[in-house]
Design an enzyme around this catalytic site. Structure first.
Site, PDB file in Angstrom:
ATOM      1  N   ARG A  17       9.255  18.021  26.692  1.00 48.96           N
ATOM      2  CA  ARG A  17       8.532  18.377  27.911  1.00 48.96           C
ATOM      3  C   ARG A  17       8.758  19.802  28.357  1.00 48.96           C
ATOM      4  O   ARG A  17       7.823  20.519  28.690  1.00 48.96           O
ATOM      5  CB  ARG A  17       8.962  17.485  29.084  1.00 48.96           C
ATOM      6  CG  ARG A  17       8.044  16.370  29.413  1.00 48.96           C
ATOM      7  CD  ARG A  17       8.857  15.284  30.054  1.00 48.96           C
ATOM      8  NE  ARG A  17       9.964  14.956  29.182  1.00 48.96           N
ATOM      9  CZ  ARG A  17       9.867  14.106  28.176  1.00 48.96           C
ATOM     10  NH1 ARG A  17       8.757  13.461  27.964  1.00 48.96           N
ATOM     11  NH2 ARG A  17      10.889  13.871  27.378  1.00 48.96           N
ATOM     12  N   THR A  18      10.011  20.216  28.408  1.00 55.94           N
ATOM     13  CA  THR A  18      10.268  21.523  29.009  1.00 55.94           C
ATOM     14  C   THR A  18       9.616  22.617  28.172  1.00 55.94           C
ATOM     15  O   THR A  18       8.887  23.466  28.692  1.00 55.94           O
ATOM     16  CB  THR A  18      11.788  21.759  29.162  1.00 55.94           C
ATOM     17  OG1 THR A  18      12.319  20.671  29.904  1.00 55.94           O
ATOM     18  CG2 THR A  18      12.071  23.064  29.894  1.00 55.94           C
TER      19      THR A  18
ATOM     20  N   LYS B 247      22.742  32.239  11.752  1.00 53.44           N
ATOM     21  CA  LYS B 247      23.458  33.275  10.990  1.00 53.44           C
ATOM     22  C   LYS B 247      24.559  33.920  11.822  1.00 53.44           C
ATOM     23  O   LYS B 247      25.224  34.831  11.371  1.00 53.44           O
ATOM     24  CB  LYS B 247      22.476  34.374  10.574  1.00 53.44           C
ATOM     25  CG  LYS B 247      21.339  33.907   9.702  1.00 53.44           C
ATOM     26  CD  LYS B 247      20.448  35.109   9.397  1.00 53.44           C
ATOM     27  CE  LYS B 247      19.213  34.693   8.648  1.00 53.44           C
ATOM     28  NZ  LYS B 247      18.241  35.806   8.585  1.00 53.44           N
TER      29      LYS B 247
ATOM     30  N   ARG C  77      16.676  27.704  26.526  1.00 57.54           N
ATOM     31  CA  ARG C  77      17.540  26.521  26.655  1.00 57.54           C
ATOM     32  C   ARG C  77      18.681  26.664  25.669  1.00 57.54           C
ATOM     33  O   ARG C  77      18.467  27.052  24.507  1.00 57.54           O
ATOM     34  CB  ARG C  77      16.749  25.249  26.359  1.00 57.54           C
ATOM     35  CG  ARG C  77      17.647  24.042  26.212  1.00 57.54           C
ATOM     36  CD  ARG C  77      16.883  22.767  26.142  1.00 57.54           C
ATOM     37  NE  ARG C  77      16.327  22.422  27.444  1.00 57.54           N
ATOM     38  CZ  ARG C  77      15.765  21.241  27.726  1.00 57.54           C
ATOM     39  NH1 ARG C  77      15.697  20.306  26.807  1.00 57.54           N
ATOM     40  NH2 ARG C  77      15.288  20.993  28.929  1.00 57.54           N
TER      41      ARG C  77
ATOM     42  N   HIS D 171      19.419  22.984  35.492  1.00 56.30           N
ATOM     43  CA  HIS D 171      18.080  22.893  34.905  1.00 56.30           C
ATOM     44  C   HIS D 171      17.076  23.207  36.024  1.00 56.30           C
ATOM     45  O   HIS D 171      16.397  22.316  36.534  1.00 56.30           O
ATOM     46  CB  HIS D 171      17.870  21.492  34.335  1.00 56.30           C
ATOM     47  CG  HIS D 171      16.670  21.340  33.449  1.00 56.30           C
ATOM     48  ND1 HIS D 171      15.639  22.273  33.406  1.00 56.30           N
ATOM     49  CD2 HIS D 171      16.333  20.362  32.572  1.00 56.30           C
ATOM     50  CE1 HIS D 171      14.729  21.851  32.543  1.00 56.30           C
ATOM     51  NE2 HIS D 171      15.132  20.703  32.018  1.00 56.30           N
TER      52      HIS D 171
END
Ligand code: NCD
Length: 314
Positions: free
Chosen positions: A51-52, A80, A101, A129
């Site tokens: 969703r986000t 890496k 995120r 959030h």
């Protein structure tokens, strides 16, 4: 440069403006379909999301803009060993705004300190959030008319659930909000929320284990998933994962106009039989997340443009 790391980064008045804009977007989407023509959003997701990330991308596309990015740490140079600071410095020259995120608390904040474009925290570990909170506030305001005089039950994993932490932070600024914090003892809200946010602001709250006991008192029930990925061992997760299951029988105990919210994804904590109940608003909530993210992208880009203009003319 203005970023969004926590819901507290916006004053209550600024949140009001943002929600008014989101409401206008919801009603007149066509008026906004070109406001971000030629602009690009980067989505840098080091942790899973449906969703986000997709609502951010839908938001930018609805505004006429473009999107680029990555959906997992494995598919980026993080695999890496590249730091978020280096990544954002580079992305600053590819995009106009970035949603990030990360599983580590504070990673988007570190990125924002090195960034030349606005950075939005799209979830950092078990911490915050903020855009889910904007979604939650906008949903509550749209469906109830105002954000005040509410008894709100937060249920489930209140320890690791970042949506809960951000939502409490934001809601304590509104009048006559009372919390019922429903969780197993092991998953209570951290002390930096209980003591430093709730107690410090003189907010009325109660910590309890029984959802049945809370049900008749609630205006809003905010269910959450037990955050498996933040547990130290699988045994504890298995013991707690089905602690609460909201079903039809439990809904009978609730007020006729109670509203059930959930940031989603749901696992077992809301039985699918509840989906048809008119009080189940979690899918509407996910839809409202697009409007508020459109408003947020517009607002942050406008401020960034103003700052840039100011710097150029200085
Ligand atoms: C939440 C999250 O990522 O914290 N999901 C979301 O963004 N809607 C809730 C969760 O994962 O349980």
């Amino acid at each position: 440069m203005r970023h969004l790391m926590s819901p507290m980064d916006f004053s209550v008045e600024e949140l009001e403006d943002l929600m008014n804009l989101a409401e206008d977007i919801r009603i007149h989407p066509d008026n906004y379909s070109h406001v971000c023509d030629g602009r690009t959003l980067a989505t840098c997701f080091y942790e899973p999301s449906t969703r986000t990330r997709l609502s951010f991308e839908a938001a930018m596309i609805n505004l006429g803009g473009d999107v680029l990015g990555f959906a997992s740490a494995d598919s980026s140079s993080a695999a890496k060993g590249e730091s978020v600071s280096d990544t954002i410095r580079v992305i600053s020259s590819y995009a106009d705004i970035c949603a990030m995120r990360h599983p580590k608390e504070g990673a988007p904040l570190v990125a924002s300190s090195r960034s030349k474009i606005p950075v939005i925290n799209a979830g950092d570990g078990g911490h915050q959030h903020p855009t889910q909170t904007l979604t939650d506030l906008f949903t509550i305001r749209s469906l109830r008319g105002e954000i005040e005089n509410l008894t709100i039950g937060l249920c489930g994993d209140l320890k690791f659930g970042r949506t809960v932490h951000s939502l409490i932070n934001a809601l304590v600024r509104y009048p006559k909000i009372k919390f019922m914090l429903i969780s197993p003892p092991e998953l209570r809200v951290p002390s930096y929320i209980r003591d430093d946010v709730l107690t410090k602001n003189g907010i009325e709250f109660e910590e309890l284990k029984s959802l049945d006991d809370a049900m008749p008192h609630l205006d809003i029930l905010y269910m959450t998933r037990v955050q498996r990925e933040r547990f130290f061992n699988e045994e504890d997760y298995v013991r707690m994962k089905d602690f609460y299951i909201l079903n039809k029988a439990k809904m009978e105990l609730a007020k006729k106009d109670m509203m059930v919210l959930h940031p989603l994804p749901r696992v077992n904590e809301i039985s699918v039989e509840v989906d048809d109940d008119p009080r189940a608003m979690y899918f509407t909530q996910a839809q409202y997340g697009v409007y508020i993210r459109m408003a947020l992208i517009m607002t942050l880009l406008k401020e960034a443009d103003r700052d840039k203009g100011g710097a150029e003319h200085a």
